[in-house]
Design an enzyme around this catalytic site. Sequence first.
Site, PDB file in Angstrom:
ATOM      1  N   SER A 134       0.814  -1.227   0.000  1.00 28.02           N
ATOM      2  CA  SER A 134       0.000   0.000   0.000  1.00 28.02           C
ATOM      3  C   SER A 134       0.839   1.265   0.000  1.00 28.02           C
ATOM      4  CB  SER A 134      -0.899   0.033   1.237  1.00 28.02           C
ATOM      5  OG  SER A 134      -1.835  -1.009   1.189  1.00 28.02           O
ATOM      6  N   GLU A 157      -0.945   6.253  29.971  1.00 29.31           N
ATOM      7  CA  GLU A 157      -2.374   6.244  29.614  1.00 29.31           C
ATOM      8  C   GLU A 157      -2.862   7.689  29.553  1.00 29.31           C
ATOM      9  OE1 GLU A 157      -4.610   3.024  30.583  1.00 29.31           O
ATOM     10  OE2 GLU A 157      -6.560   4.009  30.649  1.00 29.31           O
ATOM     11  N   GLU A 176      -9.396   5.508  17.715  1.00 31.11           N
ATOM     12  CA  GLU A 176      -8.912   4.246  18.288  1.00 31.11           C
ATOM     13  C   GLU A 176      -7.432   4.379  18.589  1.00 31.11           C
ATOM     14  OE1 GLU A 176      -9.910   1.073  18.966  1.00 31.11           O
ATOM     15  OE2 GLU A 176     -12.038   1.342  18.517  1.00 31.11           O
ATOM     16  N   ASP A 218      -5.593   0.276  -4.133  1.00 32.64           N
ATOM     17  CA  ASP A 218      -4.136   0.363  -4.270  1.00 32.64           C
ATOM     18  C   ASP A 218      -3.557  -0.930  -4.834  1.00 32.64           C
ATOM     19  OD1 ASP A 218      -4.954  -0.891  -1.944  1.00 32.64           O
ATOM     20  OD2 ASP A 218      -3.596   0.202  -0.623  1.00 32.64           O
TER      21      ASP A 218
HETATM   22 ZN    ZN Z   1      -2.325  -5.267   2.976  1.00 32.46          ZN
END
Ligand code: ZN
Length: 551
Positions: free
Chosen positions: A133, A256, A305, A394
């Site tokens: 990619s 954290e 995330e 891609d």
């Molecule tokens: Zn991949």
Amino acid sequence: MRVPSPASLPLACLATLLAACSGNVREAAPANPAVAIAPVEVPAVAHPQGETAAWWYRSGAAHAAANGAMGGRARNVIVFLGDGMSLTTVAAARILAGQRAGNPGEEHLLSWERFPATAFAKTYNTDAQTPDSAGTMTAIATGVKTHIGAIGVSAGGHDDCAQSLGNHLQGWLALAADAGMGTGIVTTARLTHATPAATYAHVPNRGWESDASLPAAARAAGCSDIASQFIDFVRERGAPQVVLAGGAREFLPDEEVMPGVRGKRRDGRNLVAEWQALNPGGAFVHDTRQFEAARGKSPVLGLFESSHMQYEHDRDRGPDGEPDLEAMTRFAIETLSRQPGGYVLLVEAARIDHAGHEGNAYRALDETTAMSRAVQAAVDMTSADDTLVVVTADHSHVLSFAGYPRRGNPILGKVHEDGDGPALDALGLPYTTLSYANGPGYRDASADEAGVQPAVGRPDLTDVDTTEPDYLQEAMVPLEAETHGGDDVGIWARGPGSAAFRGTLEQNVIYHVIVQATPALRGQLCEAGACNADGVPVELPSIDALVPAAH
Ligand SMILES: [Zn+2]
């Protein structure tokens, strides 16, 4: 030969001239006298030795111009990238979407399959038959093919920082920001992952996502990690106006910092705090509640995330969860539509690729249908008169669509040719329509056994529900992760300049169609001295000549 300026010729004469030239151009440009330009000469080179960055740039420009891209007048550009979305994945996902709507499925079309322009892209990297990619997105974003793993730099050593410093390439995201256009990045991957990183960063090795993964030698030679380069981009350009992604851990120190997110950085920097300091009027968001509350604000940075965002099938749909690709696309277009000079937006459905690597066709197809909804939203919110929308992948994956299943057979199911039970193989066992050439599905239907053992025959799927979301399709070659494929991927486009997407194209041509079809982008390149007498950007632009405008 040069074609004389159309303004100096009667139309009939021009038509004769274009006909006479047709041996030189690959394909006649759309009938628009304003774009009658001379063919761009490309030197013949030995492959791969002669494939310099300048050669890739010029050859890509030549093909885009010959296909008529200079006739485009795009104000806005939206690039949708289905990571790993092979043509087989598209075909299977369209059937899944159709079957979910209660139909046989084969007659269905995903949203971009209604676009008027289509082409194929050859995806290989300069040193790899089957690409990754990073190298492919660098080709799409900068107009230059490069080595596997490269982010925003031309071909060189995979870990050679010093060499890479002289190989930086400028992509359309930076060009757009420098031209005063709005810019945005939406991805379900980490913001520092290959596809988004190739729009703003420059490293020879895609693994250098935070300082914790940047080798000491590379740091000593002057390279910085991808996350810190994102903040450099923000500082230098006051852009992008909207960024929605995963991957907070690459931006935060090793403690954290926010609930459930422990940073990876060892240099003690909190890049989210740095972004906030640079953008006191902006909004940083980490969940759907904050995302919804940020409507109308700009700039917005969403990192939902610690690592990648959840699969669409698994995400928390409540206020503490994260938005889907369609909601993020709508948000980005709403934000960027307020920009006076148009905008350039990248939207990546990143996790089609990840599900493929896991050998899990259910999620690969489900993520593809999520991108179809996001593309439809973009189509609904923009006009084909001023907005170029490009949908592509891609690279491919090794998903196979096989057997002779009857019309309307569940795409994730076992092959049924008629009404008398499943079709049986030479061993007397049923088999699924979808399988992978390699990957974790080798051992058995669930692949949950420890270790890989030689398979004897095939698993008996008679009592296995292969349509269940966690089922792993069978694979011929046992690999921990299923691999990319080397076959061509599709390009689908609508809007100004889209007609230039036709035929079989080297992947770097996508960049050239985009910049040639968008006057603000090609103007930026011409100012940097990259254009020929016809205004076609043909010379690899010096990154030093492309100085960010004051903001
Ligand atoms: Zn991949």
